[in-house]
Design an enzyme around this catalytic site. Structure first.
Site, PDB file in Angstrom:
ATOM      1  N   GLU A  20      -9.427  69.623 -96.660  1.00  6.48           N
ATOM      2  CA  GLU A  20      -9.214  70.113 -94.717  1.00  6.48           C
ATOM      3  C   GLU A  20     -10.301  69.095 -94.236  1.00  6.48           C
ATOM      4  O   GLU A  20     -10.740  68.127 -94.838  1.00  6.48           O
ATOM      5  CB  GLU A  20      -9.446  71.310 -94.990  1.00  6.48           C
ATOM      6  N   GLU A  61     -14.053  68.173 -95.557  1.00  6.65           N
ATOM      7  CA  GLU A  61     -13.299  67.153 -97.613  1.00  6.65           C
ATOM      8  C   GLU A  61     -14.020  67.350 -98.615  1.00  6.65           C
ATOM      9  O   GLU A  61     -13.080  67.065 -99.595  1.00  6.65           O
ATOM     10  CB  GLU A  61     -14.319  65.498 -97.653  1.00  6.65           C
TER      11      GLU A  61
END
Length: 713
Positions: free
Chosen positions: A446, A449
């Site tokens: 997401e 990271e």
């Protein structure tokens, strides 16, 4: 011309004095200087492939020939009386000022020490790859001074394989790919080269009361440092121009430096300022929402920072930050320096929309074109890449694959080539399946990271991206292709709460959004490790962030949606901190991406480091302000803009993170920048967007086509 002749003649004795090869190589490994920059500058011209940064009283990383390649670690002065004190500018009191005309990134650095004051100014030569430094050192006791210049090359991004030697009166360094040359107007009275931590110039000076015991002529390959004494004494001679020039070969670097030296600092500075003045004059003025000169100055500085962050050999490649924070400054976390001086599609979208809001549509177009050029063959975008398009980290983040669709819609780009690339991206999203067997909008990573799963922010991006693409296809005469994408977007819009909203979480008796779920079952209590030195697994129902606001900011959900409102209350209780610079928020519950409790740097995978704390991010004030505009609360949104502005440093650099209310406060003031990436382009882009949005009364990046589909039914 007479001055140039004197300079060249004066260099010769210095070159003759230095002799022999320095022993003790290769020296200590290169670690780049801290990331909290106080200056970032380059000319507006394509001919000048060089950028400089300032930090802690010195010129820190210099980039050449592109923004993914640091070419020097630091360049700074040492002042001594040759007997009682030896002081680097970075050791004492210093103040950096932004002093360029009309907002040009010209900097003046004032430093004070034991009976002396030094003022240095920095610009790049618009006609070539060189940095010019105007040096003015004055004795305050009338005692004569010695002023040395220390230079630490790190050509081609690696400071451990350079060689150094004198050439034509210049201090030259080279590796297999590039070269640098350091020259002074009146030459160097003496010089030496050595290896870091073994026999470098600073070690020699500090151990010998301000005197060079050795005068080595050559060193390398290794981590070499170059030292030259300027012909100024602080009394009769106080001022010199120093030039750091670059080229592919030593002769090129020397020629570049010499030509800039002949031009002189003042002439180069005038041309440098004129280039930035002309650029800014071509944009709309500062937004009417900015009432004070300080707010207007920060807006201009933000636009300049965004524009300066574009690579010149690769138009449209905008880096996240000209810095390497924490352990990214070494080889411990990644094999190469990075990853902030890389291009991230997410940051590229933020920067592109920021420059579009500022009136630089051409820059936003270039940002999109760069993304289209660097698309992977299967349709997605790598997590990040170098400015030449070479992938660096290759994890898949679906919001980054959706970002070009959003930017293309804002730019009304529906030509056949653009649509072909975006269709490939949409097909990738619809066909994505993780190694665990989960299908999109589940993402391998997401927006922070560090985790896979169903993320409200990622899902918002892909829904909005698909709807925007559908509209572009309609306008491009390819409406028949849009149906599949719109069908998926509609399904995900109806399902996002099922994947990411818990009704059984510990933080509210009412439903609220989670940061993400690992399995699409928000009430299951599944556990996962947060990472960033947080090893104890946590229940996914206990981890929240404000990523769900992307659902509102991108037109997928209403601002007054009950679950949105309850989630805001949860986030404010768990993540908000009131500081002297206003209210700011953490990324998510338990975030460890920040300094250690004592303020030392963030790192991972070191057994001695048990705990790190993520701090507060000013970008969330901007995102909250855009949300409040959609609620019709202009006054609160204006307050968020003021809070962002309050985090700016002395030269109007906006940081990635600011200190919260935990140690090392009060040693470090709450609400001021940490040692995180500064300037962060995303923060500056968010400031520009919110300022322009306040003027218009609605967020400038709001995709109305998405809102019309989901909010007006």
């Amino acid at each position: 011309m007479a001055g140039v002749a004197r300079a060249e003649g004066a260099d010769t004795p210095a070159a003759a004095r230095a002799s022999g090869e320095a022993p003790g190589g290769p020296g200590a490994s290169t670690v780049f200087t801290p990331a909290d920059k106080t200056g970032f500058g380059t000319s507006r011209t394509k001919e000048s492939l060089v950028w400089f940064t300032l930090q802690g009283g010195r010129m820190s990383e210099t980039y050449y020939p592109d923004l993914s390649t640091p070419a020097a670690r630091q360049t700074q002065l040492v002042v001594t009386d040759g007997r009682t004190f030896v002081e680097r500018l970075s050791d004492g009191e210093s103040r950096t000022e932004l002093c360029g005309r009309d907002g040009a990134p010209v900097y003046r650095l004032t430093s004070k020490g034991t009976g002396w004051c030094a003022v240095t100014r920095y610009v790049t030569d618009p006609e070539r790859a060189s940095v010019l430094i105007d040096v003015d050192v004055r004795s305050e006791t009338n005692a004569p001074l010695r002023v040395f210049l220390l230079h630490d090359p790190s050509l081609s991004g690696d400071g451990d394989d350079d060689s150094a030697f004198p050439q034509d009166g210049a201090l030259v360094a080279k590796d297999k790919h590039a070269a640098s040359a350091l020259v002074a107007h009146d030459g160097f009275a003496e010089s030496t080269v050595g290896y870091l931590g073994v026999n470098d110039g600073w070690s020699e000076l500090s151990e010998n009361n301000g005197n060079l015991e050795h005068h080595y002529a050559t060193a390398g390959p290794g981590n070499v440092l170059q030292t030259g004494r300027l012909r100024i004494d602080g009394r009769t001679r106080t001022r010199q121009t120093v030039v750091l020039g670059f080229g592919e070969k030593p002769a090129d670097a020397v020629s570049t430096a010499r030509r800039s030296l002949r031009r002189g600092f003042d002439a180069a500075a005038r041309a440098y300022e004129r280039g930035w003045s002309d650029y800014l004059a071509g944009l709309p003025g500062t937004p009417g929402s900015l009432r004070t000169p300080s707010q207007q100055a920060l807006y201009t500085a933000s636009v300049v920072t965004l524009a300066a962050g574009e690579d010149k050999r690769n138009p449209g490649a905008f880096i996240a930050s000209p810095s390497m924070p924490w352990d990214f400054a070494s080889r411990h976390v990644v094999p190469e320096t990075g990853p902030y001086h890389l291009v991230w599609p997410r940051d590229q979208y933020q920067i592109g929309t920021g420059l579009l809001a500022a009136g630089d549509r051409a820059a936003a177009e270039r940002a999109l074109d760069f993304m289209l050029r660097t698309q992977e063959s299967d349709g997605h975008w790598a997590q990040n890449c170098k400015v030449d398009g070479e992938p660096f980290w290759t994890n898949i983040q679906l919001d980054e694959t959706a970002a070009p669709m959003l930017l293309a819609w804002l730019l009304d780009r529906h030509d056949a080539r653009t649509l072909d690339r975006l269709v490939r991206a949409a097909d990738f999203i619809l066909g994505f399946k993780s190694e665990e067997g989960y299908k999109a909008p589940y993402s391998q990573q997401e927006r922070w990271e560090e985790q896979s799963g169903y993320s409200p922010s990622t899902i918002a991006s892909v829904i909005a991206g698909l709807v925007c693409l559908g509209d572009l296809l309609e306008r491009g005469g390819q409406g028949e292709k849009a149906a599949e994408y719109l069908k998926a977007a509609d399904k995900w819009q109806k399902s996002v709460e099922d994947w990411t909203v818990t009704t059984k979480g510990p933080d509210s008796s009412e439903p609220y959004y989670l940061r993400l779920t690992k399995n699409g079952k928000p009430d299951s209590g599944m556990k996962y490790e947060l990472g960033n030195n947080i090893e104890t697994p946590v229940d996914q129902r206990t981890v929240v962030d404000a990523g769900f606001l992307e659902l509102v900011r991108l037109g997928v959900k209403r601002a007054d949606d009950p679950v949105i409102l309850n989630s805001l209350a949860v986030v404010d209780r768990k993540l908000a901190v009131d500081t002297p610079s206003g209210r700011h928020w953490y990324r998510y519950s338990g975030d460890g991406y920040g300094e250690q409790p004592n303020g030392e740097q963030w790192t991972v995978n070191r057994p001695e480091v048990k705990t790190t704390h993520g701090r507060l991010w000013p970008i969330f004030s901007g995102e909250r302000g855009e949300y409040e505009l959609l609620c019709g609360d202009r006054q609160s949104a204006a307050g968020r803009l003021r809070d962002m502005a309050s985090t700016a440093g002395e030269t109007l650099m906006l940081p990635e993170q600011v200190w919260d209310d935990r140690p090392p406060v009060p040693r470090e003031q709450s609400g001021t920048g940490t040692a995180s990436a500064t300037p962060l382009a995303w923060t500056h882009a968010q400031y520009v967007r919110l300022a322009r949005s306040l003027e218009r009364g609605t967020p400038v990046e709001y995709p109305t086509v998405v809102a019309e589909r989901y909010l007006r039914r």
